[in-house]
Structures are given as structure tokens and as C-alpha cells.
Scaffold this motif. Structure first.
Motif, PDB file in Angstrom:
ATOM      1  N   SER A  20       0.838  -1.200   0.000  1.00 56.30           N
ATOM      2  CA  SER A  20       0.000   0.000   0.000  1.00 56.30           C
ATOM      3  C   SER A  20       0.871   1.247   0.000  1.00 56.30           C
ATOM      4  CB  SER A  20      -0.925   0.006   1.217  1.00 56.30           C
ATOM      5  OG  SER A  20      -0.162   0.088   2.408  1.00 56.30           O
ATOM      6  N   ALA A  21       0.345   2.289  -0.591  1.00 55.10           N
ATOM      7  CA  ALA A  21       1.049   3.572  -0.617  1.00 55.10           C
ATOM      8  C   ALA A  21       0.836   4.297   0.709  1.00 55.10           C
ATOM      9  CB  ALA A  21       0.526   4.423  -1.771  1.00 55.10           C
ATOM     10  N   PRO A  22       1.827   5.047   1.160  1.00 48.72           N
ATOM     11  CA  PRO A  22       1.647   5.851   2.373  1.00 48.72           C
ATOM     12  C   PRO A  22       0.462   6.807   2.224  1.00 48.72           C
ATOM     13  CG  PRO A  22       3.957   5.738   1.780  1.00 48.72           C
ATOM     14  CD  PRO A  22       3.188   5.141   0.631  1.00 48.72           C
ATOM     15  N   GLN A  23      -0.241   7.054   3.323  1.00 46.25           N
ATOM     16  CA  GLN A  23      -1.433   7.894   3.302  1.00 46.25           C
ATOM     17  C   GLN A  23      -1.164   9.342   3.670  1.00 46.25           C
ATOM     18  OE1 GLN A  23      -4.582   6.525   2.319  1.00 46.25           O
ATOM     19  NE2 GLN A  23      -3.051   5.066   1.625  1.00 46.25           N
ATOM     20  N   ALA A  24       0.108   9.704   3.889  1.00 48.77           N
ATOM     21  CA  ALA A  24       0.475  11.084   4.242  1.00 48.77           C
ATOM     22  C   ALA A  24       1.957  11.256   3.927  1.00 48.77           C
ATOM     23  CB  ALA A  24       0.153  11.351   5.716  1.00 48.77           C
ATOM     24  N   ALA A  25       2.616  12.167   4.604  1.00 53.64           N
ATOM     25  CA  ALA A  25       4.015  12.523   4.309  1.00 53.64           C
ATOM     26  C   ALA A  25       4.994  11.608   5.048  1.00 53.64           C
ATOM     27  CB  ALA A  25       4.258  13.985   4.662  1.00 53.64           C
ATOM     28  N   TYR A  26       5.096  10.364   4.609  1.00 52.60           N
ATOM     29  CA  TYR A  26       6.035   9.405   5.168  1.00 52.60           C
ATOM     30  C   TYR A  26       6.303   8.334   4.131  1.00 52.60           C
ATOM     31  CZ  TYR A  26       1.873   6.516   6.048  1.00 52.60           C
ATOM     32  OH  TYR A  26       0.723   5.791   5.907  1.00 52.60           O
ATOM     33  N   THR A  27       7.180   7.392   4.443  1.00 59.33           N
ATOM     34  CA  THR A  27       7.480   6.288   3.540  1.00 59.33           C
ATOM     35  C   THR A  27       7.163   4.968   4.238  1.00 59.33           C
ATOM     36  OG1 THR A  27       9.168   5.355   2.081  1.00 59.33           O
ATOM     37  CG2 THR A  27       9.915   6.114   4.251  1.00 59.33           C
ATOM     38  N   ASN A  28       6.958   3.919   3.464  1.00 63.04           N
ATOM     39  CA  ASN A  28       6.631   2.611   4.046  1.00 63.04           C
ATOM     40  C   ASN A  28       7.754   2.042   4.903  1.00 63.04           C
ATOM     41  OD1 ASN A  28       3.999   2.119   3.179  1.00 63.04           O
ATOM     42  ND2 ASN A  28       4.660   1.268   1.230  1.00 63.04           N
ATOM     43  N   CYS A  29       8.990   2.171   4.425  1.00 60.86           N
ATOM     44  CA  CYS A  29      10.120   1.521   5.084  1.00 60.86           C
ATOM     45  C   CYS A  29      11.327   2.434   5.111  1.00 60.86           C
ATOM     46  CB  CYS A  29      10.509   0.240   4.340  1.00 60.86           C
ATOM     47  SG  CYS A  29       9.228  -1.018   4.243  1.00 60.86           S
ATOM     48  N   VAL A  38       9.187  -0.437   9.614  1.00 61.46           N
ATOM     49  CA  VAL A  38       8.027  -0.421   8.718  1.00 61.46           C
ATOM     50  C   VAL A  38       6.938   0.440   9.358  1.00 61.46           C
ATOM     51  CG1 VAL A  38       6.315  -1.801   7.492  1.00 61.46           C
ATOM     52  CG2 VAL A  38       8.609  -2.737   7.896  1.00 61.46           C
ATOM     53  N   ALA A  39       6.469   1.413   8.594  1.00 59.33           N
ATOM     54  CA  ALA A  39       5.439   2.338   9.059  1.00 59.33           C
ATOM     55  C   ALA A  39       4.156   1.604   9.406  1.00 59.33           C
ATOM     56  CB  ALA A  39       5.169   3.383   7.972  1.00 59.33           C
ATOM     57  N   GLY A  40       3.327   2.243  10.193  1.00 60.75           N
ATOM     58  CA  GLY A  40       2.049   1.667  10.590  1.00 60.75           C
ATOM     59  C   GLY A  40       1.185   1.305   9.394  1.00 60.75           C
ATOM     60  N   LYS A  41       0.681   0.089   9.400  1.00 60.75           N
ATOM     61  CA  LYS A  41      -0.174  -0.436   8.330  1.00 60.75           C
ATOM     62  C   LYS A  41      -1.512  -0.863   8.921  1.00 60.75           C
ATOM     63  CE  LYS A  41       2.553  -0.074   4.892  1.00 60.75           C
ATOM     64  NZ  LYS A  41       2.180   0.936   3.939  1.00 60.75           N
ATOM     65  N   GLY A  42      -2.569  -0.628   8.158  1.00 56.02           N
ATOM     66  CA  GLY A  42      -3.893  -1.120   8.512  1.00 56.02           C
ATOM     67  C   GLY A  42      -4.208  -2.365   7.701  1.00 56.02           C
ATOM     68  N   PRO A  43      -5.427  -2.895   7.813  1.00 54.67           N
ATOM     69  CA  PRO A  43      -5.779  -4.142   7.139  1.00 54.67           C
ATOM     70  C   PRO A  43      -5.850  -4.081   5.621  1.00 54.67           C
ATOM     71  CG  PRO A  43      -7.562  -3.431   8.592  1.00 54.67           C
ATOM     72  CD  PRO A  43      -6.467  -2.437   8.710  1.00 54.67           C
ATOM     73  N   GLY A  44      -5.857  -2.902   5.017  1.00 51.82           N
ATOM     74  CA  GLY A  44      -5.830  -2.814   3.561  1.00 51.82           C
ATOM     75  C   GLY A  44      -7.186  -2.845   2.889  1.00 51.82           C
ATOM     76  N   ASP A  45      -8.224  -3.264   3.570  1.00 53.32           N
ATOM     77  CA  ASP A  45      -9.574  -3.299   3.009  1.00 53.32           C
ATOM     78  C   ASP A  45     -10.299  -2.026   3.421  1.00 53.32           C
ATOM     79  OD1 ASP A  45     -12.260  -3.711   2.398  1.00 53.32           O
ATOM     80  OD2 ASP A  45     -12.394  -5.640   3.427  1.00 53.32           O
ATOM     81  N   PRO A  46     -10.710  -1.194   2.454  1.00 54.62           N
ATOM     82  CA  PRO A  46     -11.372   0.060   2.821  1.00 54.62           C
ATOM     83  C   PRO A  46     -12.687  -0.151   3.593  1.00 54.62           C
ATOM     84  CG  PRO A  46     -11.373  -0.248   0.419  1.00 54.62           C
ATOM     85  CD  PRO A  46     -10.576  -1.356   1.006  1.00 54.62           C
TER      86      PRO A  46
END
Length: 156
Positions: A20-29, A38-46
Motif C-alpha cells: 500500500s502507498a503511504p497515506q500522508a508525508a512518510y514512507t513505508n520503510c 516499517v510504518a504503521g499499516k492497517g488491514p488494507g480493506d477500505p
């Protein structure tokens, strides 16, 4: 024989989602030496929104935590090129969007922790903090950030 997380995914019949793409001004890793943050991730299902203890049960939360883990693994693979570069899972910090009286945060996040052990074997056993939250971005039920030790020298 060397353990292969990539082979283990195949054995388990797991296909990772796209990272998933970052949702704001940060990077995944971000990698610092042998540590991969690794940045905070949610379940991926909207559609996966709500509070545990109200709209969602502990069992549903565990399934969503597993989905969070799959998203984390997708981000790691996308960054490293292969999960076989992971030496061990070091730490998981998870946030659970829950009602005030919900007390099974740890059981819900086991869905993620058990996935990591399934994929990485003993190297998937990690330290963990699980925190209850009054709200999470976008109404997500669970978010987790992770820390991995990686092989700095081996390429994918």
C-alpha cells in the motif's frame, strides 16, 4: 537446509497483496544498518472499519490483524525484493481501535503475530506492545508498525 520465507508463503498458499502507498508525508520503510522500520499499516480493506467490542469481535479482529501482517510483509518485500532477506522479526507495536471496556486487544493482535511465526518460523517470534486507542485514522480497527532485522549484504 536454509529457511525460506518466500517458499513458506507458497507452502501456506499465501499471496501477498501489493504494498500500500503511504497515506500522508512518510514512507513505508526505512532501513538503518541491519534494521528495517516499517510504518504503521492497517488491514488494507477500505471496508474494514470499526471498533473491537462494538462492530467487531475479537475473532474478527484477529482476522484483520492477520491482514495487517500481510500488508506489512508486502511492504517489506517491496522494499527488500524478497522476504528471504529478513533475519528476524524484532518488534511489533499494534494499536487497536476498541471500546472502553474491551480487554482482548492481545488476542486480536495474535492474528498478526501467528502469521509472522508461520512465515518466518522461530525467527518470527518477536517482542510486542498492544495498545488500545479511542480512534485510529480512517476508522481502522487495527494498525501495526514493525521492526525487522535484515541481511544488509544479501540481495534479492
Amino acid at each position: 537446509m536454509t529457511w525460506s520465507a518466500e517458499a513458506r508463503l507458497t507452502e501456506l498458499g499465501i499471496t501477498l497483496p501489493g504494498a500500500s502507498a503511504p497515506q500522508a508525508a512518510y514512507t513505508n520503510c526505512v532501513q538503518v544498518g541491519a534494521l528495517l522500520f516499517v510504518a504503521g499499516k492497517g488491514p488494507g480493506d477500505p471496508q474494514a472499519v470499526g471498533k473491537l467490542g462494538r462492530e467487531l469481535t475479537t475473532v474478527q479482529g484477529a482476522g484483520l490483524a492477520r491482514a495487517v501482517g500481510l500488508g506489512v510483509l508486502a511492504a517489506v518485500r517491496g522494499f527488500l525484493g524478497s522476504l528471504d532477506r529478513v533475519e528476524r522479526v524484532v518488534r511489533v507495536q499494534a494499536f487497536v481501535n476498541a471500546t472502553e471496556d474491551f480487554t482482548e486487544h492481545h488476542l486480536a493482535v495474535d492474528g498478526l503475530s501467528e502469521l509472522f511465526v508461520d512465515v518466518f518460523g522461530d525467527s518470527g517470534i518477536h517482542t510486542r506492545s498492544v495498545l488500545g486507542a479511542v480512534s485510529l485514522r480512517g476508522g481502522l480497527p487495527i494498525i501495526a508498525e514493525c521492526l525487522f532485522e535484515v541481511d544488509e549484504h544479501r540481495s534479492a
